[in-house]
Design an enzyme around this catalytic site. Structure first.
Site, short mmCIF file in Angstrom:
data_model
loop_
_atom_site.label_atom_id
_atom_site.label_comp_id
_atom_site.label_asym_id
_atom_site.label_seq_id
_atom_site.Cartn_x
_atom_site.Cartn_y
_atom_site.Cartn_z
N ASP A 53 -4.02 3.73 2.72
CA ASP A 53 -5.46 3.60 2.95
C ASP A 53 -5.81 2.15 3.30
O ASP A 53 -6.97 1.78 3.38
CB ASP A 53 -6.26 4.07 1.73
N ASP B 201 -3.86 -9.84 -16.35
CA ASP B 201 -4.87 -10.87 -16.22
C ASP B 201 -6.00 -10.54 -17.20
O ASP B 201 -6.47 -9.40 -17.23
CB ASP B 201 -5.41 -10.87 -14.78
N ASP C 34 0.85 -1.20 0.00
CA ASP C 34 0.00 0.00 0.00
C ASP C 34 0.88 1.24 0.00
O ASP C 34 1.64 1.45 0.94
CB ASP C 34 -0.89 -0.06 1.25
N ASP D 40 -7.84 -15.93 -17.49
CA ASP D 40 -8.69 -16.51 -16.46
C ASP D 40 -9.66 -17.53 -17.06
O ASP D 40 -10.34 -17.23 -18.05
CB ASP D 40 -9.48 -15.36 -15.82
N ASN E 110 -0.27 4.61 -0.41
CA ASN E 110 -0.87 5.85 0.09
C ASN E 110 -1.56 5.65 1.44
O ASN E 110 -2.34 6.50 1.87
CB ASN E 110 -1.84 6.43 -0.94
N ASP F 194 -1.72 -1.19 -3.95
CA ASP F 194 -1.98 -0.41 -5.16
C ASP F 194 -0.79 -0.44 -6.12
O ASP F 194 0.25 -1.03 -5.81
CB ASP F 194 -2.32 1.05 -4.77
O1 TEU Z 1 -10.31 -19.13 -10.83
C1 TEU Z 1 -11.04 -20.17 -11.43
C2 TEU Z 1 -11.40 -21.26 -10.54
O2 TEU Z 1 -11.75 -22.31 -11.00
C3 TEU Z 1 -11.37 -20.96 -9.09
O3 TEU Z 1 -12.46 -20.14 -8.89
C4 TEU Z 1 -11.45 -22.14 -8.24
O4 TEU Z 1 -12.51 -22.97 -8.64
C5 TEU Z 1 -11.74 -21.67 -6.86
O5 TEU Z 1 -10.80 -20.69 -6.50
C6 TEU Z 1 -11.67 -22.80 -5.92
O6 TEU Z 1 -11.87 -22.30 -4.64
C7 TEU Z 1 -10.21 -17.93 -11.50
C8 TEU Z 1 -9.51 -16.92 -10.61
O7 TEU Z 1 -8.20 -17.36 -10.36
C9 TEU Z 1 -10.32 -16.71 -9.36
O8 TEU Z 1 -9.69 -15.85 -8.47
C10 TEU Z 1 -11.66 -16.14 -9.80
O9 TEU Z 1 -12.49 -16.02 -8.67
C11 TEU Z 1 -12.34 -17.02 -10.82
O10 TEU Z 1 -11.47 -17.41 -11.88
C12 TEU Z 1 -13.48 -16.27 -11.48
O11 TEU Z 1 -13.00 -15.24 -12.28
CA CA Z 2 -3.51 2.18 -1.25
#
Ligand code: TEU
Ligand code: CA
Length: 553
Positions: A22, A95, A18, A196, A20, A26
């Site tokens: 808060d 991401d 962090d 993702d 700043n 960041d």
């Molecule tokens: O994760 C995909 C995923 O399959 C996970 O959600 C997993 O099933 C879960 O963490 C089990 O507890 C990705 C990302 O890494 C995660 O942070 C996101 O929440 C998810 O996609 C949705 O975007």
């Molecule tokens: Ca911050």
């Protein structure tokens, strides 16, 4: 861009640093730690989502792909991060969350207003019988469908939180939007994307129920994961964006099958560079995922060996490629999961060598390099939707009482991995002078970066040494994988063989004292070990989590 020689570090920005004060990490905080990352030897930084988001899933629910979450900073801050990283020879992987958007995203908002163009971006479905359109289970518990307000029988598909609406990738406009977003960031000079749940973008036509003879919601893996059109979409993305920009591409292969993983990543298929797999991360979880306690979270070294063999041999035979990791923001930390806390130092080093000595690009998750542990967070400390909803789902679906559900969540919650990075033993572990947004792990007075950097025998120095070795021994990057003693119950032993050198890796994955026979051990010299006094003997005795890297003379 070269992806095999990278040393990757994952930042989950909210909890990294962090700037700043808060209480929230960041972008300027990340910039202030670039020297630290360069010193460690990092070449590629994967930053979890920084985009505008209502934070129902902490950035994985994006409301505007073209703006930065003001809690994290501005677009100028991001540009500065990219430039400052570049000065230190660190490239950035952003991401890309393209399976779903937040329901606050303007596309979804327009869809709610019945704009037909945007309605076709998502999966809306009317139900005939007052029930959800099918029996799919959300990854976070309960139905995968959410109700459209004001329209009694209308639902939309949300395979994660109810405010993450799944995009319909069959719609070419959706794909074009995503490609545009990718170009926007690639034009800024980032190296590429971690994508993702990219292998979930093709849902089964007609969205049928899965195993409807069973009661309750079902994890519809064959209808959601690795659908037949995923490859088609990846090929298109490769042609339209990845190849022209020479970008690095990494799939988060959610529950991915080994054959599909190889298909996506075989260079001749022109799809993506590499994928993660979930097998190691899911160890000990029941069939329905981490909140399914039916396996009691138990597993054996043999299970780790079997998973390792399966993926390494698949790459050797089929020619695909993976990223290796032992921790990330979705699972509790390795200290207390792959090895008990009383063996924190030896265990963390053993699994670090495991991660760095395998074929595949190594990823480090923030805090792993100092062996950060899990904080035993109580319900009042939880921040993640998954924890709350999964406890509720456990109760609704299988009648698990809340006090047991809470215990399960304390054990597995993703918040375990999301407590603030422990920089020093000062106030709030040097993360912030303000109370952090999530509870700190109280052990920061002994587990922190500053102390670890001062101690030459620390986990941190072991990581640094491993990174150097990876950079100086191409057999670690390119060498073939051959397992020895596959039947040994505790020791994972393998060779990495390249033209110019042969390496041998011996890892005791247990807290037991054990032995192994390495007949030609005198032909080897010691490159690295996690005990100060490892002795090479043909009847090699290994102590708890003892880990040795040897080079053929
Ligand atoms: O994760 C995909 C995923 O399959 C996970 O959600 C997993 O099933 C879960 O963490 C089990 O507890 C990705 C990302 O890494 C995660 O942070 C996101 O929440 C998810 O996609 C949705 O975007
Ligand atoms: Ca911050």
């Amino acid at each position: 861009m070269d992806f095999k020689n990278q040393i990757v570090y994952q930042i989950w920005p909210r909890s990294f640093k962090d700037s700043n004060n808060d209480g929230i990490g960041d972008i300027q905080g990340i910039i202030s730690k670039l020297d630290y990352l360069q010193d460690l030897g990092i070449t590629l930084l994967w930053v979890s989502p920084l985009y505008a988001s209502p934070n129902d899933d902490y950035g994985y629910d994006i409301s505007d792909y073209y703006s930065i979450n003001p809690e994290y900073g501005t677009m100028d801050d991001l540009d500065q991060l990219i430039q400052e990283a570049k000065k230190r020879n660190i490239a950035i992987l952003m991401d890309l969350v393209a399976n779903h958007t937040s329901t606050k995203h303007s596309w979804f908002q327009k869809a709610l207003l019945n704009d037909p163009h945007y309605r076709n971006y998502y999966y809306f479905k009317t139900s005939e019988n007052g029930k959800e359109p099918n029996n799919w289970l959300s990854f976070f518990g309960g139905s995968a469908w959410s109700k459209e307000e004001g329209k009694p029988n209308s639902y939309f598909l949300t395979t994660f939180t109810p405010t993450q609406a799944d995009l319909d990738w069959r719609n070419p406009n959706v794909r074009e939007e995503i490609y545009q977003i990718m170009r926007f960031y690639l034009d800024k000079g980032i190296a590429g994307f971690r994508m993702d749940v990219i292998n979930t973008i093709d849902k089964k036509d007609g969205l049928p129920s899965y195993q409807s003879e069973n009661k309750g919601y079902q994890l519809a893996v064959p209808y959601i994961i690795d659908g037949p059109r995923v490859e088609e979409y990846l090929k298109e993305m490769h042609e339209r964006v990845l190849a022209p920009y020479n970008a690095i591409s990494l799939a988060e292969g959610c529950l991915i099958s080994v054959d599909k993983a190889m298909a996506y990543t075989k260079p001749e298929n022109k799809e993506i560079d590499m994928t993660f797999h979930f097998d190691l991360a899911m160890l000990g979880y029941g069939e329905l995922g981490k909140y399914d306690p039916r396996k009691l979270y138990r597993f054996k070294p043999k299970d780790i060996k079997a998973i390792t063999r399966k993926w390494q041999n698949a790459m050797m035979k089929q020619g695909g490629y993976i990223g290796n990791y032992i921790s990330n923001h979705d699972h509790k930390r390795p200290a207390g999961r792959y090895f008990p806390l009383q063996y924190r130092t030896q265990g963390a080093k053993c699994f670090a060598l495991y991660n760095f000595a395998l074929y595949g690009t190594p990823f480090i998750y923030q805090g792993e390099e100092i062996g950060m542990g899990n904080a035993k967070l109580k319900r009042g400390d939880w921040k993640d939707y998954e924890s709350f909803n999964s406890v509720k789902a456990l109760k609704d679906m299988i009648g698990v009482p809340n006090f047991i559900g809470d215990k399960i969540a304390t054990y597995v919650t993703r918040d375990n991995a999301r407590t603030p990075m422990q920089w020093n033993k000062q106030q709030n572990a040097g993360f912030s002078t303000h109370t952090p947004w999530i509870k700190l792990n109280e052990d920061y007075e002994t587990i922190n970066v500053e102390d670890a950097m001062k101690d030459p025998h620390s986990i941190w120095h072991f990581y640094k040494r491993l990174i150097e070795l990876r950079k100086n021994h191409s057999a670690l990057v390119e060498g073939t994988f051959h397992e020895l003693h596959p039947e040994h119950p505790y020791i994972l032993c393998f060779e990495r063989i390249a033209k110019e050198e042969e390496l041998l890796v011996i890892l005791n994955l247990s807290k037991k004292h054990t032995a192994i026979n390495i007949e030609e051990i005198n032909d080897y010299e010691l490159l690295l070990s996690n005990y100060p006094d490892s002795k090479l003997d043909s009847n090699l005795h290994l102590r708890p989590f003892e880990a040795i890297l040897l080079k053929h003379k």
